[in-house]
Design an enzyme around this catalytic site. Structure first.
Site, PDB file in Angstrom:
ATOM      1  N   ASN A 133       0.868  -1.183   0.000  1.00  0.00           N
ATOM      2  CA  ASN A 133       0.000   0.000   0.000  1.00  0.00           C
ATOM      3  C   ASN A 133       0.902   1.231   0.000  1.00  0.00           C
ATOM      4  OD1 ASN A 133      -1.850   2.000   0.458  1.00  0.00           O
ATOM      5  ND2 ASN A 133      -2.389   1.357   2.541  1.00  0.00           N
ATOM      6  N   LYS A 162       0.084   4.244  -0.392  1.00  0.00           N
ATOM      7  CA  LYS A 162      -0.585   5.441   0.138  1.00  0.00           C
ATOM      8  C   LYS A 162      -0.345   6.645  -0.795  1.00  0.00           C
ATOM      9  CE  LYS A 162      -0.339   3.423   4.678  1.00  0.00           C
ATOM     10  NZ  LYS A 162      -0.381   3.579   6.120  1.00  0.00           N
ATOM     11  N   HIS A 173      -9.847   1.382   4.515  1.00  0.00           N
ATOM     12  CA  HIS A 173      -8.592   1.569   5.236  1.00  0.00           C
ATOM     13  C   HIS A 173      -8.822   2.573   6.364  1.00  0.00           C
ATOM     14  CE1 HIS A 173      -4.540   2.815   6.229  1.00  0.00           C
ATOM     15  NE2 HIS A 173      -4.125   1.690   5.664  1.00  0.00           N
ATOM     16  N   GLU A 191      -7.187   5.038   7.322  1.00  0.00           N
ATOM     17  CA  GLU A 191      -6.982   6.444   6.950  1.00  0.00           C
ATOM     18  C   GLU A 191      -8.205   6.995   6.218  1.00  0.00           C
ATOM     19  OE1 GLU A 191      -3.135   5.708   5.232  1.00  0.00           O
ATOM     20  OE2 GLU A 191      -2.453   5.234   7.254  1.00  0.00           O
ATOM     21  N   GLU A 230      -6.090  -4.645  10.547  1.00  0.00           N
ATOM     22  CA  GLU A 230      -5.069  -3.627  10.773  1.00  0.00           C
ATOM     23  C   GLU A 230      -5.379  -2.861  12.053  1.00  0.00           C
ATOM     24  OE1 GLU A 230      -2.824  -2.457   7.001  1.00  0.00           O
ATOM     25  OE2 GLU A 230      -4.592  -1.197   7.088  1.00  0.00           O
ATOM     26  N   GLY A 269       1.748   2.484  10.731  1.00  0.00           N
ATOM     27  CA  GLY A 269       2.719   3.568  10.564  1.00  0.00           C
ATOM     28  C   GLY A 269       3.382   4.017  11.856  1.00  0.00           C
ATOM     29  N   SER A 320       2.670  -1.843  10.469  1.00  0.00           N
ATOM     30  CA  SER A 320       4.119  -1.870  10.677  1.00  0.00           C
ATOM     31  C   SER A 320       4.763  -3.227  10.375  1.00  0.00           C
ATOM     32  CB  SER A 320       4.459  -1.421  12.100  1.00  0.00           C
ATOM     33  OG  SER A 320       4.035  -0.091  12.314  1.00  0.00           O
TER      34      SER A 320
HETATM   35  P1  PGA Z   1       2.288   0.478   7.694  1.00  0.00           P
HETATM   36  O1  PGA Z   1       0.884   0.691   6.944  1.00  0.00           O
HETATM   37  O2  PGA Z   1       2.848  -0.829   7.198  1.00  0.00           O
HETATM   38  O3  PGA Z   1       3.124   1.659   7.301  1.00  0.00           O
HETATM   39  O4  PGA Z   1       1.991   0.437   9.147  1.00  0.00           O
HETATM   40  C1  PGA Z   1      -0.001  -0.379   6.760  1.00  0.00           C
HETATM   41  C2  PGA Z   1      -1.267   0.124   6.150  1.00  0.00           C
HETATM   42  O5  PGA Z   1      -1.675   1.250   6.464  1.00  0.00           O
HETATM   43  O6  PGA Z   1      -1.908  -0.552   5.335  1.00  0.00           O
END
Ligand code: PGA
Length: 258
Positions: A10, A12, A100, A102, A171, A177, A217
């Site tokens: 992903n 982003k 997601h 976000e 998640e 993140g 992460s």
């Molecule tokens: P990350 O993001 O691996 O940077 O924690 C995962 C995601 O948001 O899908």
């Protein structure tokens, strides 16, 4: 039962130019070319809309798939700034991330909106990666399971899940993140909870067939342990998918058999 694993990158809102996007995918391709990628693993790159066709072209000589990170629930019309599932389908896109965190937290996407998106994505034969997860506050309040179950109940309402048409990603929001990983044990417990819920909502065959990913992460140093768990079928990878060497190593480390 053995489920074919999936690693979904992903990206982003990254990177900032087409040149950087092509550089990144080229480095990943070169790195992955050097290894014998097992036939038990699928890879998909979920990219900003503007890079989808370009990167799809860069990957046309590979087995790797392409995904979007969102889409709208209407197919066409006066919806300025939106992209439809039909457009994605007609552009040869395979996957789309839905719900997601976000999108939920920054763009106010409710389970009801995600449910509408899921319905139109399935109608267009795209593969949705439906994200669920609890916030730190919810975890600390001890309501993780309740949150996950209500996200599933509401986003899957009236949706026909066959076991092959929807991928779920667990998640935990506090792990996205942040560098904080959920222990593989705890992630597996929630993935198992999701599988049991699918058995309740549909049947045990659907539950057994459905791919359930972990995200939050994920790194090359954590993936092996995560993939060894009974109910974790792959990963949704944010930050680590933007560093070619790290992502290639993550894919290599994910290949160990259960
Ligand atoms: P990350 O993001 O691996 O940077 O924690 C995962 C995601 O948001 O899908």
């Amino acid at each position: 039962m053995s489920r074919k694993k999936l690693i979904a990158a992903n990206w982003k809102l990254n990177p900032s130019s087409k040149e950087e996007a092509v550089d990144l995918i080229s480095s990943i391709k070169i790195g992955l070319n050097k290894i014998d990628l097992s036939s038990e693993i699928n890879l998909t790159f979920c990219l900003p809309f503007i890079y989808l066709e370009l990167i799809k072209n860069s990957l046309k000589d590979t087995q790797f798939k392409i995904g979007a990170q969102n889409c709208y629930f209407e197919e066409k019309g006066a919806f300025t700034g939106e992209i439809s599932a039909l457009m994605l389908k007609n552009s040869g896109i395979d996957y789309v991330i839905l719900g997601h965190n976000e999108r939920r937290s920054l763009f106010n996407e409710s389970n009801e909106i995600i449910n509408k998106k899921l319905s139109v994505v399935l109608k267009n034969n795209l593969l949705p990666i439906l994200c669920v997860g609890e916030t730190l506050k919810e975890k600390e309040a001890g309501i993780t399971e309740e949150i996950i179950l209500s996200q599933l109940n509401e986003s899957l309402a009236y949706i026909n899940c066959t076991g092959e048409n929807i991928i779920i990603a667990y998640e935990p929001v506090w792990a996205i993140g942040t560098g904080k990983t959920c222990s593989a044990e705890d992630a597996n417990t929630i993935c198992k909870l999701i599988r049991n819920k699918l058995a309740d909502l549909y049947n045990s065959s659907v539950a057994e067939k459905t791919l359930i990913l972990y995200g939050g992460s994920v790194k090359s140093s954590t993936i092996k342990e995560q993939m060894e768990k009974t109910d974790i079928d792959g990963a949704l990878v944010g930050g680590a998918s933007l560093i070619a060497d790290e992502f290639v190593q993550l894919v290599i480390n994910s290949q160990n058999k259960k």
